[in-house]
Design a protein around this motif. Structure first.
Motif, short mmCIF file in Angstrom:
data_model
loop_
_atom_site.label_atom_id
_atom_site.label_comp_id
_atom_site.label_asym_id
_atom_site.label_seq_id
_atom_site.Cartn_x
_atom_site.Cartn_y
_atom_site.Cartn_z
N SER A 1 -7.09 -3.17 10.21
CA SER A 1 -7.05 -1.96 9.39
C SER A 1 -7.14 -2.36 7.92
N ILE A 2 -7.97 -1.64 7.20
CA ILE A 2 -8.22 -1.96 5.79
C ILE A 2 -7.87 -0.73 4.96
N THR A 3 -7.10 -0.95 3.90
CA THR A 3 -6.86 0.15 2.96
C THR A 3 -7.01 -0.40 1.55
N SER A 4 -7.00 0.49 0.56
CA SER A 4 -7.15 0.01 -0.81
C SER A 4 -6.74 1.08 -1.81
N GLY A 5 -6.13 0.65 -2.89
CA GLY A 5 -6.00 1.50 -4.06
C GLY A 5 -7.36 1.51 -4.75
N SER B 1 -3.75 -2.05 -6.85
CA SER B 1 -3.52 -1.26 -8.05
C SER B 1 -4.29 0.04 -7.88
N CYS B 2 -4.09 1.01 -8.77
CA CYS B 2 -4.80 2.28 -8.62
C CYS B 2 -4.93 3.00 -9.95
N ILE B 3 -6.16 3.45 -10.23
CA ILE B 3 -6.39 4.21 -11.46
C ILE B 3 -5.88 5.64 -11.32
N CYS C 1 -0.84 9.37 -8.53
CA CYS C 1 -0.12 10.35 -7.73
C CYS C 1 1.38 10.13 -7.96
N ALA C 2 2.10 11.22 -8.19
CA ALA C 2 3.46 11.12 -8.73
C ALA C 2 4.48 10.52 -7.77
N PHE C 3 4.15 10.43 -6.47
CA PHE C 3 5.09 9.86 -5.50
C PHE C 3 4.82 8.38 -5.26
N CYS C 4 3.71 7.86 -5.79
CA CYS C 4 3.21 6.55 -5.35
C CYS C 4 3.52 5.44 -6.34
N PRO C 5 4.16 4.35 -5.89
CA PRO C 5 4.50 3.25 -6.79
C PRO C 5 3.32 2.34 -7.14
N VAL C 6 2.21 2.44 -6.39
CA VAL C 6 1.11 1.47 -6.57
C VAL C 6 0.61 1.42 -8.04
N ALA D 1 0.82 -1.21 0.00
CA ALA D 1 0.00 0.00 0.00
C ALA D 1 0.85 1.25 0.00
N GLY D 2 0.38 2.26 -0.72
CA GLY D 2 0.91 3.60 -0.61
C GLY D 2 2.36 3.75 -1.03
#
Ligand code: SF4
Length: 351
Positions: free
Chosen positions: A162-166, A122-124, A127-132, A45-46
């Motif tokens: 704790s739950i997160t997601s792209g 994964s992520c649609i 964000c320029a800092f994020c490798p996801v 994540a992130g």
């Protein structure tokens, strides 16, 4: 200049700031085996995604460091005799001199004492800092997540979920995925926190499902930098969602990651922290991670640089004062990053 203690022993806020600012350490592979997570592998994540790490505890503070094999590294972790050292099992050397002693701590799922699980890897958004978005990982099934939580629960060491997601396709789909999962995880009677990109009804739906805490990331409160770095996100919508969430989840239950190092001034950070605290949100001041999969960040943000220890300490102390002025506490949260504190100087806990 931030200098380590004259008498190195336990970690204090200054030493933790130095470790966070450095971010990575050389460590023997045998020591890493003592830090093995229940679900091993790099974070998914992130900004820290795709990087192997370990946790170091000392003096009541915890820090997460990336591990690498590099004998010339600024930070070097070496094993010591546990019995002779009163329970400590490693020393960290900083620029060749002993800095601090402590213990390597095993993670459960992603971090100690939590099942912190990424749903969509994964992520649609881009964000320029994020490798996801570059990693393009898969989306876990609900059954898979439930099995992971169950495995963590059976260790007897699980304190929070704790739950997160792209965002695999649509923000609303991730919210629905999280809502359904939270409903099925309340049976453990553990606090559940969720960090997703908000939708108009995400806070009320997640609260009704059983979540107790929520995190919507602002990433930066410098609007000019935000426009360049987080072009797919809507800062005004995130801020409105945070304000809404504070009304639904209550005091000390709503958080937002705020990256330090994208070229923002201290003044902008202070104004941003004040604005967030003013709507009942606790900012998490997160050190910029310059990820090898995001070389484009240097072009988009020419001033981007990992902050040094002095700046991290200065901003964390300032944040503590602002939280105090607004009657907020960062040390009562039960899920996600504040109780872990591996990546940040947590107000009221570390400073
Ligand atoms: S502070 Fe947050 S991102 Fe960092 S290790 Fe802990 S849970 Fe993970």
């Amino acid at each position: 200049m931030c200098k380590p203690n004259q008498h190195p022993d336990n970690m204090d806020s200054r030493i933790k700031a130095i470790l966070i600012a450095e971010g990575s350490a050389d460590i023997e592979p045998e020591l890493l085996s003592t830090s093995k997570a229940l679900v091993p592998g790099p974070s998914t994540a992130g900004p820290g995604a795709g990087v192997g790490s370990f946790f170091f505890r000392s003096g009541g503070h915890l820090v997460r460091l990336e591990h690498r094999r590099d004998p010339d590294a600024t930070l070097i972790v070496r094993r010591i005799d546990e019995k002779a050292a009163g329970g400590d099992n490693v020393i960290i050397f900083y620029k060749g001199r002993e800095l601090v002693r402590g213990r390597i701590e095993p993670a459960l799922i992603h971090c100690p004492e939590q099942a912190y699980i990424t749903l969509s890897e994964s992520c649609i958004f881009d964000c320029a800092f994020c490798p996801v978005p570059k990693l393009g990982g898969r989306t876990k099934t609900a059954g898979e997540v439930r099995r992971m939580v169950d495995d963590a629960y059976r260790t007897g060491n699980l304190r929070a979920i704790s739950i997160t997601s792209g965002i695999e396709r649509l923000p609303g789909e991730e919210v629905t995925r999280a809502v359904d999962l939270v409903k099925s995880l309340t049976k453990y009677n553990l606090p559940i926190g969720v960090s997703v990109y908000p939708t108009v009804d995400s806070s009320i739906r997640l609260k009704e499902a059983g979540a107790v805490e929520i995190k919507y990331n602002v990433e930066t409160m410098d609007r000019e930098i935000f426009g360049r770095v987080c072009a797919d996100m809507d800062l005004d919508f995130v801020l409105a969602s945070l304000k809404d969430a504070a009304g639904i989840f209550g005091r000390n239950r709503v958080f937002a990651n705020f990256i330090i190092g994208l070229g923002e001034s201290d003044r902008t950070v202070r104004k941003g922290v004040e604005a967030l605290a003013g709507i009942g949100v606790i900012p998490i001041l997160r050190t910029l991670n310059l990820h090898p999969l995001r070389p484009d960040l240097a072009k988009i943000c020419p001033d981007a640089a990992r902050p040094d220890a002095d700046r991290l300490l200065r901003l964390a102390r300032f944040e503590r004062d602002i939280l105090d002025a607004h009657g907020l506490r960062a040390d009562v949260s039960e899920t996600m990053c504040l109780p872990c504190g591996g990546c940040d100087l947590v107000p009221h806990r570390d400073v």
